[in-house]
Scaffold this motif. Structure first.
Motif, mmCIF file in Angstrom:
data_model
loop_
_atom_site.group_PDB
_atom_site.id
_atom_site.type_symbol
_atom_site.label_atom_id
_atom_site.label_comp_id
_atom_site.label_asym_id
_atom_site.label_seq_id
_atom_site.Cartn_x
_atom_site.Cartn_y
_atom_site.Cartn_z
ATOM 1 N N GLY A 98 0.832 -1.189 0.000
ATOM 2 C CA GLY A 98 0.000 0.000 0.000
ATOM 3 C C GLY A 98 0.869 1.242 0.000
ATOM 4 O O GLY A 98 2.052 1.212 -0.351
ATOM 5 N N SER A 99 0.287 2.349 0.415
ATOM 6 C CA SER A 99 1.014 3.612 0.367
ATOM 7 C C SER A 99 1.681 3.984 1.681
ATOM 8 O O SER A 99 2.570 4.825 1.698
ATOM 9 C CB SER A 99 0.041 4.740 -0.023
ATOM 10 O OG SER A 99 -0.993 4.851 0.952
ATOM 11 N N ASP A 100 1.289 3.348 2.781
ATOM 12 C CA ASP A 100 1.822 3.797 4.071
ATOM 13 C C ASP A 100 2.160 2.653 5.018
ATOM 14 O O ASP A 100 2.139 2.813 6.224
ATOM 15 C CB ASP A 100 0.829 4.732 4.756
ATOM 16 C CG ASP A 100 -0.503 4.060 5.027
ATOM 17 O OD1 ASP A 100 -0.708 2.927 4.554
ATOM 18 O OD2 ASP A 100 -1.340 4.672 5.712
ATOM 19 N N MET A 101 2.499 1.494 4.480
ATOM 20 C CA MET A 101 2.837 0.357 5.321
ATOM 21 C C MET A 101 4.032 -0.380 4.730
ATOM 22 O O MET A 101 4.129 -0.573 3.512
ATOM 23 C CB MET A 101 1.645 -0.609 5.428
ATOM 24 C CG MET A 101 1.838 -1.745 6.423
ATOM 25 S SD MET A 101 1.763 -1.187 8.133
ATOM 26 C CE MET A 101 0.060 -0.613 8.194
ATOM 27 N N ILE A 102 4.982 -0.782 5.583
ATOM 28 C CA ILE A 102 6.062 -1.662 5.161
ATOM 29 C C ILE A 102 6.047 -2.888 6.060
ATOM 30 O O ILE A 102 5.592 -2.840 7.202
ATOM 31 C CB ILE A 102 7.446 -0.985 5.216
ATOM 32 C CG1 ILE A 102 7.777 -0.509 6.634
ATOM 33 C CG2 ILE A 102 7.557 0.133 4.211
ATOM 34 C CD1 ILE A 102 9.202 -0.009 6.800
ATOM 35 N N LYS A 140 1.380 -5.585 -5.791
ATOM 36 C CA LYS A 140 1.134 -4.145 -5.839
ATOM 37 C C LYS A 140 -0.345 -3.795 -5.812
ATOM 38 O O LYS A 140 -0.744 -2.773 -5.256
ATOM 39 C CB LYS A 140 1.776 -3.548 -7.091
ATOM 40 C CG LYS A 140 3.298 -3.567 -7.077
ATOM 41 C CD LYS A 140 3.852 -2.897 -8.327
ATOM 42 C CE LYS A 140 5.380 -2.888 -8.313
ATOM 43 N NZ LYS A 140 5.949 -2.245 -9.527
ATOM 44 N N ASP A 141 -1.172 -4.638 -6.444
ATOM 45 C CA ASP A 141 -2.578 -4.291 -6.611
ATOM 46 C C ASP A 141 -3.516 -5.054 -5.689
ATOM 47 O O ASP A 141 -4.733 -5.061 -5.908
ATOM 48 C CB ASP A 141 -2.990 -4.538 -8.077
ATOM 49 C CG ASP A 141 -2.162 -3.716 -9.042
ATOM 50 O OD1 ASP A 141 -1.688 -2.635 -8.648
ATOM 51 O OD2 ASP A 141 -1.978 -4.165 -10.195
ATOM 52 N N TYR A 227 14.810 -19.411 -0.286
ATOM 53 C CA TYR A 227 15.651 -18.214 -0.346
ATOM 54 C C TYR A 227 14.992 -17.052 -1.080
ATOM 55 O O TYR A 227 15.340 -15.897 -0.847
ATOM 56 C CB TYR A 227 16.972 -18.529 -1.059
ATOM 57 C CG TYR A 227 17.951 -19.342 -0.262
ATOM 58 C CD1 TYR A 227 17.918 -19.361 1.123
ATOM 59 C CD2 TYR A 227 18.928 -20.098 -0.905
ATOM 60 C CE1 TYR A 227 18.826 -20.118 1.855
ATOM 61 C CE2 TYR A 227 19.853 -20.855 -0.188
ATOM 62 C CZ TYR A 227 19.791 -20.863 1.193
ATOM 63 O OH TYR A 227 20.701 -21.604 1.903
ATOM 64 N N ALA A 228 14.054 -17.329 -2.000
ATOM 65 C CA ALA A 228 13.552 -16.265 -2.872
ATOM 66 C C ALA A 228 12.069 -16.443 -3.159
ATOM 67 O O ALA A 228 11.567 -17.566 -3.269
ATOM 68 C CB ALA A 228 14.335 -16.250 -4.176
ATOM 69 N N LEU A 229 11.377 -15.298 -3.276
ATOM 70 C CA LEU A 229 9.958 -15.263 -3.620
ATOM 71 C C LEU A 229 9.710 -14.135 -4.618
ATOM 72 O O LEU A 229 10.423 -13.133 -4.617
ATOM 73 C CB LEU A 229 9.093 -15.020 -2.382
ATOM 74 C CG LEU A 229 9.089 -16.072 -1.269
ATOM 75 C CD1 LEU A 229 8.383 -15.523 -0.038
ATOM 76 C CD2 LEU A 229 8.425 -17.357 -1.740
ATOM 77 N N ALA A 230 8.687 -14.281 -5.441
ATOM 78 C CA ALA A 230 8.241 -13.201 -6.330
ATOM 79 C C ALA A 230 6.766 -13.416 -6.618
ATOM 80 O O ALA A 230 6.288 -14.557 -6.671
ATOM 81 C CB ALA A 230 9.045 -13.173 -7.626
ATOM 82 N N ILE A 231 6.027 -12.312 -6.813
ATOM 83 C CA ILE A 231 4.587 -12.377 -7.045
ATOM 84 C C ILE A 231 4.209 -11.327 -8.077
ATOM 85 O O ILE A 231 4.868 -10.281 -8.192
ATOM 86 C CB ILE A 231 3.824 -12.167 -5.708
ATOM 87 C CG1 ILE A 231 2.364 -12.590 -5.832
ATOM 88 C CG2 ILE A 231 3.942 -10.727 -5.229
ATOM 89 C CD1 ILE A 231 1.640 -12.656 -4.490
ATOM 90 N N ASN A 232 3.177 -11.576 -8.851
ATOM 91 C CA ASN A 232 2.749 -10.592 -9.857
ATOM 92 C C ASN A 232 1.906 -9.506 -9.200
ATOM 93 O O ASN A 232 1.540 -9.590 -8.030
ATOM 94 C CB ASN A 232 1.996 -11.282 -10.995
ATOM 95 C CG ASN A 232 0.665 -11.867 -10.546
ATOM 96 O OD1 ASN A 232 0.496 -12.212 -9.376
ATOM 97 N ND2 ASN A 232 -0.283 -11.972 -11.474
ATOM 98 N N ASP A 233 1.603 -8.455 -9.947
ATOM 99 C CA ASP A 233 0.918 -7.290 -9.377
ATOM 100 C C ASP A 233 -0.464 -7.622 -8.838
ATOM 101 O O ASP A 233 -0.888 -7.075 -7.815
ATOM 102 C CB ASP A 233 0.801 -6.183 -10.442
ATOM 103 C CG ASP A 233 2.137 -5.546 -10.745
ATOM 104 O OD1 ASP A 233 3.132 -5.926 -10.094
ATOM 105 O OD2 ASP A 233 2.200 -4.666 -11.637
ATOM 106 N N ALA A 234 -1.167 -8.520 -9.506
ATOM 107 C CA ALA A 234 -2.535 -8.843 -9.087
ATOM 108 C C ALA A 234 -2.567 -9.829 -7.932
ATOM 109 O O ALA A 234 -3.627 -10.044 -7.334
ATOM 110 C CB ALA A 234 -3.319 -9.408 -10.269
ATOM 111 N N GLY A 235 -1.440 -10.427 -7.609
ATOM 112 C CA GLY A 235 -1.408 -11.388 -6.523
ATOM 113 C C GLY A 235 -2.029 -12.719 -6.876
ATOM 114 O O GLY A 235 -2.554 -13.414 -6.001
#
Length: 766
Positions: A98-102, A140-141, A227-235
């Motif tokens: 989101g815009s305000d969370m890490i 991201k989305d 060791y590694a992960l990746a995800i697309n924008d739509a989840g």
């Protein structure tokens, strides 16, 4: 590998374990710099928080020092805006949601959610993993987040459900008890409960554990470390890789396996995915980069760019070019279509993570505490012949080209900008007095630290560590009352009960004003009092002065008397303005951080000056509270030094005792000398020429005399005239002992045998 105060997840809570320890983390620099390697770096994707006035961005970094930092980055400057401190071990990855969370993950087995643009507020702690958490991936989305680690686990989180405010969860009957912990004062609002809120999971809010009705979806199938992960924008598509050498593809919505991609011959260390979820790029310890088409379920290109393991990847927004870095210290830019690769730069350390800023700058994180920014956009336009080559498909071809001397020349020799860090401490040695330690940092600076104050007392500069250690050697023996490591790049001092209460020292040796020769101080107890002085002051302010003062003084008095610290020590402390001796006063400008845990919520980390006095046994170890608040120490073995005291062979002095004597290890030889004189006085010649018989009224108990250091005979006994008083010396192994040497030191450096110590006395030869 040692874990700093790490206790695993809630599933192992029933396993028997030692008493909870308390750890002090010292620093001689301010929070504006990292003091150990930077494991992760992310550029904020929230345009609403960009520094429009200066045209800059915000940067988030996670370090091996256990902290995260937010940087405001301009064209030629970077300012540390906030430090996020709560993890108790290395921070391994960070993502923005989101815009305000890490969200960050750590080797302390936790995930933590933070308000990204706060002053460092931790919103929630998740304790689901059973081992180090190494990687995160956020869509991201959507609100989907994935986490993976060394426990062969991948969890898929719905952050909307996981971050339901505590007040709302309680209203809905989802919270069994608890409130916001001391690490945060609130939770993000606007979240609604999703259908995924089912099973009960133990979640910690700050330092208070909350049982909330949410459990992440496990992606079951990994048999080894991730060791590694990746995800697309739509989840909708998730990929994972690790020591199995394969890439697994998952549906994050259900956690079900979709496919398994084979091709790498060694560990998969890093992954990227395009926005649609169709293409995936992987980097491996087999030194290759592979491009995968998930629709075709196969590898469509392999790039032999590096000569060693590939640990980091970043792609251009169009996914047409990939930046890569790894163990060979190099950063390459590769065109995925033409296969043309350019050596962008060479770092001095292996590359751990890459982050692209506006397709113009590339941030490079390494095991160094500094962060480098290199030009990225100009590299796309400038392909110099000496820096570029066409990447092959087989890794040995790239390695052979390097061995043949045809290695490319870096396009950039120096970074465009550097965010400096504090050199981490790489080496340490605890001195024999157990109050000082010598350290050497990454640039060779040697410093002397005072452990009981957490501060540097002398900076020796770049000198030989071994020679300085020999120079500072002192023949003294003090019990090891703490352990120490530099895993976080700074000094971490661990106090465990009851070991931390085994060392005592005479107050006069610390130049305590008005202290008597008999006053002894417990190093562990006084260090804890100094460490928690701010906590105790705040606690007193929050309670009735009459009750608080009476409770504290009564407790401290009983504890002091019970454990033999002497009334003098308590009186001196009471007369001190803060109740803490100067030798144990910690800095308020550079306060130490505390790592510990109480009965609830798991381990936490916080500055000593940020404690507000409300912390109790739920946050702090009970033995620690009992020591500081009530002056009581836990039961422990009083290790004393047993010894025989005999006249030296050939001397005319009579024997004084038939059995063994016992005394504290810190008792000085001067006390033994006084004891000998005290015993000899009863048998000296009387004024009328007759012998004075030894009577029980003037003899000292062997045990109490040496143990308590009594040096004068009782009333009615005879004393030596100055002219007739003999000059006595004490020997051990034919060596005359200095009066200020302790029994423990004699045993360690002169006697050097496991048997009981044997001391001899004689008159000093003329």
């Amino acid at each position: 590998m040692h874990r700093v105060a790490s206790t695993g997840n809630a599933a192992n809570a029933s396993r028997p374990r030692k008493e909870r320890r308390i750890t002090l983390v010292f620093s001689d620099s301010y929070d504006s710099k990292h003091c150990s390697g930077i494991n992760c770096v992310k550029v904020s994707g929230a345009s609403v928080h960009k520094n429009s006035a200066q045209g800059g961005d915000y940067l988030f970094t996670g370090s091996r020092d256990g902290t995260l930092k937010r940087w405001e980055v301009g064209s030629d400057a970077a300012v540390c805006c906030a430090t996020f401190e709560s993890h108790v071990d290395w921070v391994n990855d960070v993502v923005q949601t989101g815009s305000d969370m890490i969200v960050s993950c750590s080797s302390d087995t936790t995930l933590k959610a933070w308000k990204a643009f706060s002053s460092g507020e931790c919103v929630r702690t998740f304790r689901q993993h059973s081992d180090y958490v190494t990687s995160l991936a956020a869509a991201k989305d959507s609100n989907t987040l994935a986490s993976g680690g060394l426990g062969c686990e991948v969890f898929i989180w719905d952050l909307e459900a996981a971050l339901v405010p505590v007040s709302r969860a309680a209203k809905d009957g989802m919270v069994e008890g608890g409130s916001e912990g001391s690490h945060s004062s609130g939770s993000p609002g606007g979240f609604v409960l999703s259908d995924r809120a089912t099973a009960v999971n133990s979640i910690s809010s700050g330092t208070v554990s909350i049982s909330q009705g949410y459990s992440p979806v496990p992606a079951k199938g990994h048999k080894e470390s991730v060791y590694a992960l990746a995800i697309n924008d739509a989840g909708t598509v998730l990929v994972s890789g690790g020591t199995e050498k394969v890439i697994r593809v998952w549906d994050p919505r259900s956690g079900s396996k979709q496919m398994k991609l084979k091709g790498h011959t060694d560990n998969v260390r890093t992954l990227l995915m395009d926005s649609s979820g169709r293409l995936c790029i992987s980097g491996s310890s087999d030194s290759t980069i592979r491009l995968w088409d998930l629709g075709q379920q196969r590898c469509i290109h392999s790039y032999a760019v590096h000569t060693d393991s590939v640990w980091a990847l970043a792609s251009s927004p169009s996914f047409s070019h990939v930046y890569s870095g790894g163990r060979d210290l190099s950063v390459y830019l590769t065109d995925l279509s033409s296969r043309e690769s350019t050596l962008l730069c060479m770092e001095q350390h292996p590359v751990l993570q890459l982050a692209l800023q506006d397709d113009e700058w590339l941030w490079v994180a390494t095991p160094d505490s500094s962060l480098h920014r290199w030009p990225a956009r100009s590299s796309l336009k400038t392909m110099q012949k000496g820096s570029s080559f066409v990447a092959g498909s087989l890794p040995y071809a790239r390695a052979r080209a390097s061995l043949d001397g045809s290695a490319p020349v870096p396009l950039h020799a120096e970074p465009a900008f550097v965010i400096p860090g504090t050199p981490g401490i790489l080496r340490h040695a605890v001195l024999n007095d157990r109050r000082h330690a010598l350290t050497k940092d990454a640039v060779g600076i040697v410093k002397l630290w005072e452990i009981t104050r957490g501060t540097v007392v002398e900076d020796f500069g770049k000198v030989s560590f071994e020679e300085k250690e020999k120079e500072l050697f002192e023949m003294v023996s003090v019990p090891a009352w703490f352990t120490m490591d530099t895993r976080l790049g700074s000094i971490s001092v661990h106090l465990d009960t009851p070991q931390c209460f085994t060392a005592e020292i005479y107050a006069v040796d610390l130049q305590v004003p008005g202290a008597s020769d008999e006053t002894k101080l417990n190093l562990g107890q006084e260090t804890l009092r100094g460490l928690l002085a701010h906590w105790l002051a705040c606690r007193k302010q929050k309670t009735s002065p009459k009750i608080a003062d009476g409770e504290f003084l009564a407790g401290a008095g009983s504890g002091t008397a019970e454990h033999g610290l002497g009334r003098g020590a308590h009186d001196d402390a009471a007369s001190h303005s803060s109740g803490v001796f100067s030798t144990f006063e910690f800095s308020t400008k550079l306060p130490p951080s505390i790592i510990t845990e109480g009965s609830q919520g798991g381990p936490w980390r916080k500055k000593a000056t940020e404690l507000d006095g409300t912390e109790d046994e739920k946050e702090l170890p009970l033995w620690c509270i009992d020591c500081v608040l009530n002056g009581r120490l836990p039961p422990r073995e009083h290790v004393k030094c047993s010894f025989f005291l005999q006249p030296y062979e050939g001397t005319s002095l009579q024997g004084l005792t038939q059995g063994k004597l016992s005394a504290p290890r810190i008792l000085r030889i001067q006390k033994v000398l006084n004891y000998v004189l005290d015993k000899l006085v009863v048998d000296r010649p009387a004024d009328d020429g007759t012998s004075v018989l030894a009577s029980t009224s003037v003899q000292l108990s062997s045990q109490q005399s040496a143990a308590n250091g009594h040096t004068s005979s009782k009333a009615g006994s005879r004393t030596w005239q100055h002219q007739s008083k003999p000059h006595i010396e004490i020997l051990c192994n034919q060596q005359v002992l200095p009066p200020d040497m302790s029994l423990g030191t004699v045993r360690a450096y002169v006697w050097k045998k496991p048997e009981d110590l044997c001391l001899q006395y004689r008159t000093i030869p003329e």
